[in-house]
Write an enzyme that holds these catalytic residues in place. Structure first.
Site, PDB file in Angstrom:
ATOM      1  N   ARG A  70      -5.239  -1.127   1.914  1.00 61.19           N
ATOM      2  CA  ARG A  70      -4.848  -0.268   0.783  1.00 61.19           C
ATOM      3  C   ARG A  70      -5.955   0.718   0.405  1.00 61.19           C
ATOM      4  O   ARG A  70      -6.154   1.012  -0.784  1.00 61.19           O
ATOM      5  CB  ARG A  70      -4.484  -1.089  -0.462  1.00 61.19           C
ATOM      6  CG  ARG A  70      -3.409  -2.097  -0.272  1.00 61.19           C
ATOM      7  CD  ARG A  70      -2.040  -1.449  -0.015  1.00 61.19           C
ATOM      8  NE  ARG A  70      -1.046  -2.493   0.065  1.00 61.19           N
ATOM      9  CZ  ARG A  70      -0.766  -3.159   1.178  1.00 61.19           C
ATOM     10  NH1 ARG A  70      -1.366  -2.836   2.313  1.00 61.19           N
ATOM     11  NH2 ARG A  70       0.129  -4.112   1.166  1.00 61.19           N
ATOM     12  N   SER A  75       2.205  -2.160  -7.907  1.00 60.22           N
ATOM     13  CA  SER A  75       1.088  -3.101  -8.020  1.00 60.22           C
ATOM     14  C   SER A  75      -0.066  -2.436  -8.760  1.00 60.22           C
ATOM     15  O   SER A  75      -0.564  -1.401  -8.311  1.00 60.22           O
ATOM     16  CB  SER A  75       0.568  -3.488  -6.643  1.00 60.22           C
ATOM     17  OG  SER A  75       1.595  -4.014  -5.871  1.00 60.22           O
ATOM     18  N   GLU A 118      -5.469  -0.933  -7.999  1.00 60.25           N
ATOM     19  CA  GLU A 118      -4.925  -0.183  -6.860  1.00 60.25           C
ATOM     20  C   GLU A 118      -4.496   1.199  -7.367  1.00 60.25           C
ATOM     21  O   GLU A 118      -4.574   2.198  -6.660  1.00 60.25           O
ATOM     22  CB  GLU A 118      -3.713  -0.940  -6.288  1.00 60.25           C
ATOM     23  CG  GLU A 118      -3.083  -0.255  -5.101  1.00 60.25           C
ATOM     24  CD  GLU A 118      -2.075  -1.136  -4.383  1.00 60.25           C
ATOM     25  OE1 GLU A 118      -2.335  -2.334  -4.184  1.00 60.25           O
ATOM     26  OE2 GLU A 118      -1.010  -0.602  -4.015  1.00 60.25           O
TER      27      GLU A 118
HETATM   28  P1  NAP Z   1       4.616 -12.153  -1.978  1.00 61.16           P
HETATM   29  O1  NAP Z   1       5.503 -12.388  -0.812  1.00 61.16           O
HETATM   30  O2  NAP Z   1       4.892 -12.826  -3.287  1.00 61.16           O
HETATM   31  O3  NAP Z   1       3.110 -12.498  -1.545  1.00 61.16           O
HETATM   32  C1  NAP Z   1       2.017 -12.226  -2.414  1.00 61.16           C
HETATM   33  C2  NAP Z   1       0.931 -11.521  -1.655  1.00 61.16           C
HETATM   34  O4  NAP Z   1       0.489 -12.386  -0.627  1.00 61.16           O
HETATM   35  C3  NAP Z   1       1.386 -10.243  -1.025  1.00 61.16           C
HETATM   36  O5  NAP Z   1       0.892  -9.180  -1.773  1.00 61.16           O
HETATM   37  C4  NAP Z   1       0.876 -10.297   0.411  1.00 61.16           C
HETATM   38  O6  NAP Z   1      -0.186  -9.403   0.667  1.00 61.16           O
HETATM   39  C5  NAP Z   1       0.319 -11.684   0.578  1.00 61.16           C
HETATM   40  N1  NAP Z   1       1.050 -12.356   1.667  1.00 61.16           N
HETATM   41  C6  NAP Z   1       2.134 -13.122   1.563  1.00 61.16           C
HETATM   42  N2  NAP Z   1       2.475 -13.609   2.757  1.00 61.16           N
HETATM   43  C7  NAP Z   1       1.588 -13.121   3.643  1.00 61.16           C
HETATM   44  C8  NAP Z   1       1.392 -13.282   5.040  1.00 61.16           C
HETATM   45  N3  NAP Z   1       2.179 -14.044   5.773  1.00 61.16           N
HETATM   46  N4  NAP Z   1       0.367 -12.619   5.627  1.00 61.16           N
HETATM   47  C9  NAP Z   1      -0.433 -11.851   4.908  1.00 61.16           C
HETATM   48  N5  NAP Z   1      -0.310 -11.650   3.577  1.00 61.16           N
HETATM   49  C10 NAP Z   1       0.684 -12.297   2.950  1.00 61.16           C
HETATM   50  O7  NAP Z   1       4.477 -10.582  -2.193  1.00 61.16           O
HETATM   51  P2  NAP Z   1       5.323  -9.574  -3.090  1.00 61.16           P
HETATM   52  O8  NAP Z   1       4.486  -9.213  -4.254  1.00 61.16           O
HETATM   53  O9  NAP Z   1       6.736 -10.027  -3.267  1.00 61.16           O
HETATM   54  O10 NAP Z   1       5.309  -8.307  -2.153  1.00 61.16           O
HETATM   55  C11 NAP Z   1       5.964  -8.298  -0.912  1.00 61.16           C
HETATM   56  C12 NAP Z   1       5.407  -7.156  -0.088  1.00 61.16           C
HETATM   57  O11 NAP Z   1       5.660  -5.919  -0.745  1.00 61.16           O
HETATM   58  C13 NAP Z   1       3.905  -7.256   0.100  1.00 61.16           C
HETATM   59  O12 NAP Z   1       3.592  -6.918   1.412  1.00 61.16           O
HETATM   60  C14 NAP Z   1       3.342  -6.267  -0.877  1.00 61.16           C
HETATM   61  O13 NAP Z   1       2.158  -5.656  -0.425  1.00 61.16           O
HETATM   62  C15 NAP Z   1       4.448  -5.250  -0.988  1.00 61.16           C
HETATM   63  N6  NAP Z   1       4.418  -4.696  -2.336  1.00 61.16           N
HETATM   64  C16 NAP Z   1       3.833  -3.504  -2.539  1.00 61.16           C
HETATM   65  C17 NAP Z   1       3.788  -2.996  -3.829  1.00 61.16           C
HETATM   66  C18 NAP Z   1       3.155  -1.703  -4.153  1.00 61.16           C
HETATM   67  O14 NAP Z   1       3.412  -1.149  -5.180  1.00 61.16           O
HETATM   68  N7  NAP Z   1       2.297  -1.187  -3.340  1.00 61.16           N
HETATM   69  C19 NAP Z   1       4.315  -3.678  -4.885  1.00 61.16           C
HETATM   70  C20 NAP Z   1       4.872  -4.899  -4.635  1.00 61.16           C
HETATM   71  C21 NAP Z   1       4.944  -5.396  -3.356  1.00 61.16           C
HETATM   72  P3  NAP Z   1       0.056  -7.866   1.088  1.00 61.16           P
HETATM   73  O15 NAP Z   1       0.229  -7.142  -0.196  1.00 61.16           O
HETATM   74  O16 NAP Z   1      -1.228  -7.534   1.761  1.00 61.16           O
HETATM   75  O17 NAP Z   1       1.243  -7.793   1.989  1.00 61.16           O
END
Ligand code: NAP
Length: 346
Positions: free
Chosen positions: A165, A239, A335
């Site tokens: 990021r 986020s 972020e």
């Molecule tokens: P989640 O599945 O509840 O997991 C929480 C965090 O753990 C995630 O942010 C993810 O990191 C990490 N994670 C979970 N499983 C993983 C794996 N197998 N390998 C590596 N990292 C893992 O996450 P969530 O909040 O519902 O989000 C789902 C995805 O959407 C994530 O990839 C997240 O980055 C993305 N997201 C982006 C935004 C944004 O505004 N930029 C907002 C919400 C969600 P990572 O973030 O590195 O993937």
């Protein structure tokens, strides 16, 4: 010809819905307008802030410079081979439309990044990522319009310092110019990536055994709609904090105290800890105080319930970061781009 507006209202220019102003504001739909902006003498010395959809910014004060809404549009194929396609998109293209257009054309790879708010120009800046894929894997290069010289030049992806990021575009290159075009190297053959646990579980529940890129696209859209508040209904900037990356040995020590602490590998000797988990443990999920709060469905998303100032959001973010520090000794970093940057003092 460009039209500059004095005391530009910013409320509809940022998805947090913060009602600050900028000294000047303008909307540019063509590169020539951006170049003419660089030449305007009365603006020299004023900071320039290019904004796409304003989905990753928090205005804590009036912006003492020129905010430029970059609305350059256009998507085209530059070259293709049997396996790959080189695609160029203008920086102002809405990201989600771009992902959908690529899929419609049979250009694969970006489907896990569906429904991320923002524009094509913002994607390399934050190295956006979701559901096991980050844009760095497909990035070929970016075109930058340099403020000082008014010249356009290409920077290859390898020179952008793309990390988790992060990129040089949001650090040392931040004040250097405006991104105008981005090139991506995409796949001609589907290569669906469904390993991310939440995605795999949804596809499993729906009995999709061999997902196509469109299956991934639709599943990601459903997951995001379930978990993230729509900024049009509840203003937010996605986020708010990055997931902290800490030394593996230290994380293992923490795990002894918190056996349920989720950890993910992040390079040789480091691990990533979900910031949402840390924040939830401190009791913030669903918290509300007046106009500001933490989304009930996701602890990483700070929301404006209506009429909040940037300072109020910032104050809440600081309190969250402080409580995570006091409990876990882990420093949360935003972020979201906070303006001015020095307003962030946890
Ligand atoms: P989640 O599945 O509840 O997991 C929480 C965090 O753990 C995630 O942010 C993810 O990191 C990490 N994670 C979970 N499983 C993983 C794996 N197998 N390998 C590596 N990292 C893992 O996450 P969530 O909040 O519902 O989000 C789902 C995805 O959407 C994530 O990839 C997240 O980055 C993305 N997201 C982006 C935004 C944004 O505004 N930029 C907002 C919400 C969600 P990572 O973030 O590195 O993937």
């Amino acid at each position: 010809m460009i039209r500059l507006r004095r005391l530009q209202p910013l409320k509809s220019w940022n998805t947090f819905g913060i009602a600050e102003t900028a000294t000047y504001g303008t909307v540019c739909t063509r590169v020539e307008q951006l170049q003419s902006l660089c030449r305007r003498r009365e603006l020299h010395g004023l900071p320039l802030l290019p904004l796409g959809a304003g989905s990753n910014v928090l205005f804590a004060e009036p912006f003492p410079g020129v905010v430029v809404r970059v609305r350059l549009r256009g998507i085209r194929c530059i070259a293709e081979s049997a396996h790959e396609v080189l695609v160029e998109a203008a920086a102002g293209e809405p990201w989600h439309n771009f992902v959908r257009t690529c899929l419609t054309q049979g250009w694969y790879g970006l489907e896990n990044l569906a429904l991320i708010p923002g524009t094509v120009g913002a994607a390399p800046v934050h190295n956006i990522g979701a559901y096991g894929v980050e844009v760095a894997e497909f990035l070929e290069g970016v075109e930058l319009l340099e403020y000082e010289s008014g010249q356009l030049f290409w920077l290859p992806a390898a020179e952008l310092g793309l990390g988790y990021r992060s990129s040089r575009l949001r650090t040392e290159l931040l004040g250097r110019g405006i991104l105008t075009r981005v090139r991506f190297r995409l796949l001609r053959r589907p290569h669906p990536r469904a390993e991310y646990p939440a995605l795999a579980a949804l596809l499993e529940r729906e009995r999709v055994r061999h997902p196509t890129p469109w299956d991934i696209f639709h599943a990601v859209c459903r997951l995001r709609r379930q978990r993230l508040p729509n900024p049009r209904r509840l203003p937010n900037a996605g986020s708010f904090f990055r997931n902290p990356i800490v030394p593996a040995c230290w994380a293992q020590e923490l795990r002894q105290r918190y056996p349920e602490l989720p950890l993910f590998p992040a390079g040789a000797d480091s691990v990533k800890i979900p910031a949402a988990w840390l924040i939830e443990q401190c009791g913030w999920k669903g918290y509300r105080r007046g106009n500001v709060g933490v989304a009930p469905q996701h602890a990483l998303v700070l929301v404006n319930y209506g009429g909040a100032s940037g300072r109020e959001i910032l104050q809440l973010a600081r309190e969250i970061a402080r409580s995570v520090w006091e409990r876990f000794r882990i420093r949360l970093e935003p972020e979201v781009l906070i303006l001015p940057a020095q307003a962030w003092q946890p």
